[in-house]
Design a protein around this motif. Structure first.
Motif, short mmCIF file in Angstrom:
data_model
loop_
_atom_site.label_atom_id
_atom_site.label_comp_id
_atom_site.label_asym_id
_atom_site.label_seq_id
_atom_site.Cartn_x
_atom_site.Cartn_y
_atom_site.Cartn_z
N THR A 234 0.69 -1.14 0.03
CA THR A 234 -0.19 -0.33 0.05
C THR A 234 1.01 1.10 -0.13
O THR A 234 1.93 1.16 0.43
CB THR A 234 -0.88 -0.02 1.33
OG1 THR A 234 -0.12 -0.14 2.40
CG2 THR A 234 -1.94 -1.30 1.33
N PRO A 235 0.41 2.41 -0.47
CA PRO A 235 0.94 3.60 -0.15
C PRO A 235 1.27 3.89 1.32
O PRO A 235 0.77 3.44 2.09
CB PRO A 235 0.25 4.91 -1.03
CG PRO A 235 -0.82 3.85 -1.63
CD PRO A 235 -1.00 2.48 -1.10
N GLN A 236 2.13 4.90 1.32
CA GLN A 236 2.63 5.35 2.61
C GLN A 236 1.41 5.83 3.54
O GLN A 236 0.47 6.42 2.94
CB GLN A 236 3.52 6.42 2.62
CG GLN A 236 4.14 7.10 3.91
CD GLN A 236 5.07 8.12 3.77
OE1 GLN A 236 4.97 8.98 3.02
NE2 GLN A 236 5.91 8.35 4.80
N TYR A 237 1.45 5.07 4.86
CA TYR A 237 -0.01 5.23 5.63
C TYR A 237 -0.89 4.53 5.43
O TYR A 237 -2.23 4.59 5.85
CB TYR A 237 -0.31 7.00 5.82
CG TYR A 237 0.70 7.97 6.09
CD1 TYR A 237 1.75 7.80 6.93
CD2 TYR A 237 0.76 8.94 5.24
CE1 TYR A 237 2.66 8.69 7.10
CE2 TYR A 237 1.71 9.81 5.43
CZ TYR A 237 2.76 9.82 6.24
OH TYR A 237 4.06 10.75 6.28
N GLY A 238 -0.67 3.77 4.27
CA GLY A 238 -1.90 2.78 3.93
C GLY A 238 -1.96 1.60 4.62
O GLY A 238 -3.22 0.89 4.47
N SER A 239 -0.87 1.05 5.25
CA SER A 239 -1.05 0.01 5.96
C SER A 239 -0.98 0.28 7.44
O SER A 239 0.15 0.93 8.00
CB SER A 239 0.18 -1.08 5.72
OG SER A 239 -0.43 -1.83 4.48
N PHE A 240 -1.87 -0.09 8.51
CA PHE A 240 -1.82 0.80 9.71
C PHE A 240 -2.35 -0.13 10.90
O PHE A 240 -3.33 -1.09 10.56
CB PHE A 240 -2.28 2.13 9.83
CG PHE A 240 -3.98 2.36 9.55
CD1 PHE A 240 -4.73 2.21 10.57
CD2 PHE A 240 -4.26 2.42 8.28
CE1 PHE A 240 -6.15 2.37 10.12
CE2 PHE A 240 -5.49 2.28 7.77
CZ PHE A 240 -6.52 2.23 8.93
N LEU A 241 -2.27 0.16 11.91
CA LEU A 241 -3.01 -0.49 13.14
C LEU A 241 -3.57 0.85 13.95
O LEU A 241 -2.55 1.67 14.26
CB LEU A 241 -1.96 -1.32 13.82
CG LEU A 241 -2.59 -1.50 15.41
CD1 LEU A 241 -3.96 -2.40 15.51
CD2 LEU A 241 -1.23 -2.17 16.06
N GLN A 242 -4.81 0.72 14.31
CA GLN A 242 -5.39 2.09 15.07
C GLN A 242 -6.33 1.57 16.17
O GLN A 242 -7.22 0.61 16.08
CB GLN A 242 -5.90 2.85 14.10
CG GLN A 242 -6.87 4.21 15.00
CD GLN A 242 -7.26 5.14 13.76
OE1 GLN A 242 -6.70 5.79 13.37
NE2 GLN A 242 -8.61 5.09 13.65
N ILE A 243 -6.38 2.04 17.42
CA ILE A 243 -7.34 1.82 18.45
C ILE A 243 -7.78 3.28 18.57
O ILE A 243 -7.14 4.09 18.82
CB ILE A 243 -6.64 1.40 19.70
CG1 ILE A 243 -7.74 1.17 20.65
CG2 ILE A 243 -5.44 2.37 20.32
CD1 ILE A 243 -7.23 0.12 21.85
N SER A 244 -9.22 3.22 18.38
CA SER A 244 -9.90 4.64 18.81
C SER A 244 -10.75 4.47 19.93
O SER A 244 -11.17 3.38 20.39
CB SER A 244 -10.71 4.78 17.54
OG SER A 244 -9.67 5.07 16.33
N PHE A 245 -10.90 5.59 20.72
CA PHE A 245 -11.66 5.71 21.95
C PHE A 245 -12.88 6.82 21.67
O PHE A 245 -12.71 7.55 21.53
CB PHE A 245 -10.85 6.23 23.01
CG PHE A 245 -9.63 5.49 23.22
CD1 PHE A 245 -9.45 4.17 23.74
CD2 PHE A 245 -8.31 5.99 22.97
CE1 PHE A 245 -8.01 3.53 24.14
CE2 PHE A 245 -6.90 5.21 22.96
CZ PHE A 245 -7.10 4.24 23.43
N ALA A 246 -13.83 6.25 21.95
CA ALA A 246 -15.20 6.83 21.87
C ALA A 246 -15.38 7.77 23.06
O ALA A 246 -15.62 7.21 24.23
CB ALA A 246 -16.26 5.95 21.73
N VAL A 247 -15.45 9.17 22.94
CA VAL A 247 -15.77 9.95 23.94
C VAL A 247 -17.21 10.58 23.59
O VAL A 247 -17.47 11.14 22.69
CB VAL A 247 -14.77 11.20 23.85
CG1 VAL A 247 -15.16 12.19 25.08
CG2 VAL A 247 -13.39 10.73 24.04
#
Length: 269
Positions: A234-247
């Protein structure tokens, strides 16, 4: 006023008071949630490592609560990416992102080491100060190529767990190119949509410390294959791991309670 009517009026005043108290309590609780933080531990409890095997292998270790690039590389191996922390208008931590921009193994002539590798591992420890929801997202996609004399294996593992406690979600994936016929291979070594166990969304308890960890590696048997190539596809930043927190949005529940109070007033009228 008759005793029956007096009793009914008293009940209505009690209900009115309860709704007012409930609305105030909900407004206060939502305000706390809206300004609730996720307390993240810094280095060395939270860390990211890069380890390069084979010729000229190097290592790198670090972490930051803000955002910075990471990486290490040589002619034949490389691993690099970016750590980002995202915040809302109230300075609440809303997500942590680790991009995998490079997980590279390439061939070439005169390579003495037959099984080089590139690897990136890490973990982040964090504690929600209020109960909130989490979402794990992202994917890491790989493309492997080379001649019939070589082969390449790449794997990925991700986990979210209570520190020294139960697991909330695990992920595992792999892509193997056997080299037979010199064909390429492609696929994901992490995909948030397909957890091995647990779920990509759930709830985090206030005051509990959690650990998000990951391990991505590519290794090859090169046999002096100058055409061998493996890397993220994938292009730069296209492969990633993210955890999001719902506020929670400020005042959402309190608005609903006040709407109930307005209905009661209309009934009285």
């Amino acid at each position: 006023m008759r005793p029956v009517l007096r009793a009914a009026a008293g009940k209505e005043r009690d209900m009115h008071a309860r709704i007012l108290i409930g609305a105030a309590a909900l407004a206060a609780s939502i305000t706390v949630a809206a300004h609730g933080q996720v307390a993240e531990q810094n280095w060395p409890s939270s860390y990211l490592n890069v380890d390069l095997g084979g010729p000229g292998g190097t290592t790198w270790s670090g972490w930051t609560l803000f955002g910075s690039g990471y990486g290490a590389g040589s002619n034949n191996q490389g691993a690099s990416g970016y750590i980002a922390h995202n915040y809302d208008f109230a300075s609440n931590l809303t997500s942590i992102v680790v991009t995998i921009d490079e997980l590279r193994n390439t061939g070439g002539p005169f390579i003495a080491t037959n099984s080089p590798y590139a690897r990136t591992t890490g973990q982040v420890l964090f504690t929600p100060l209020v109960g909130m929801a989490y979402t794990i997202s992202g994917a890491v996609w790989m493309q492997l190529d080379g001649a019939s004399i070589s082969n390449t294996l790449t794997t990925g593992a991700v986990g979210l767990e209570v520190l020294s406690g139960p697991s909330l979600a695990t992920y595992s994936g792999g892509v193997f190119r056997s080299g037979a016929g010199g064909f390429g291979a492609a696929g994901s070594i992490f995909n948030s949509a397909t957890p091995t166990s647990g779920a990509s969304t759930g709830f985090l308890n206030a005051g509990t410390t959690y650990r998000l960890s990951w391990d991505f590696i590519i290794s090859s048997t090169m046999n002096n294959d100058a055409t061998l190539s493996g890397n993220v596809s994938t292009p730069q930043y296209g492969s990633f791991l993210q955890i999001s927190f719902a506020v929670p949005a400020p005042g959402a529940a309190a608005t609903a309670a006040l709407a109930g109070l307005a209905v009661l007033r209309r009934r009285r009228a």
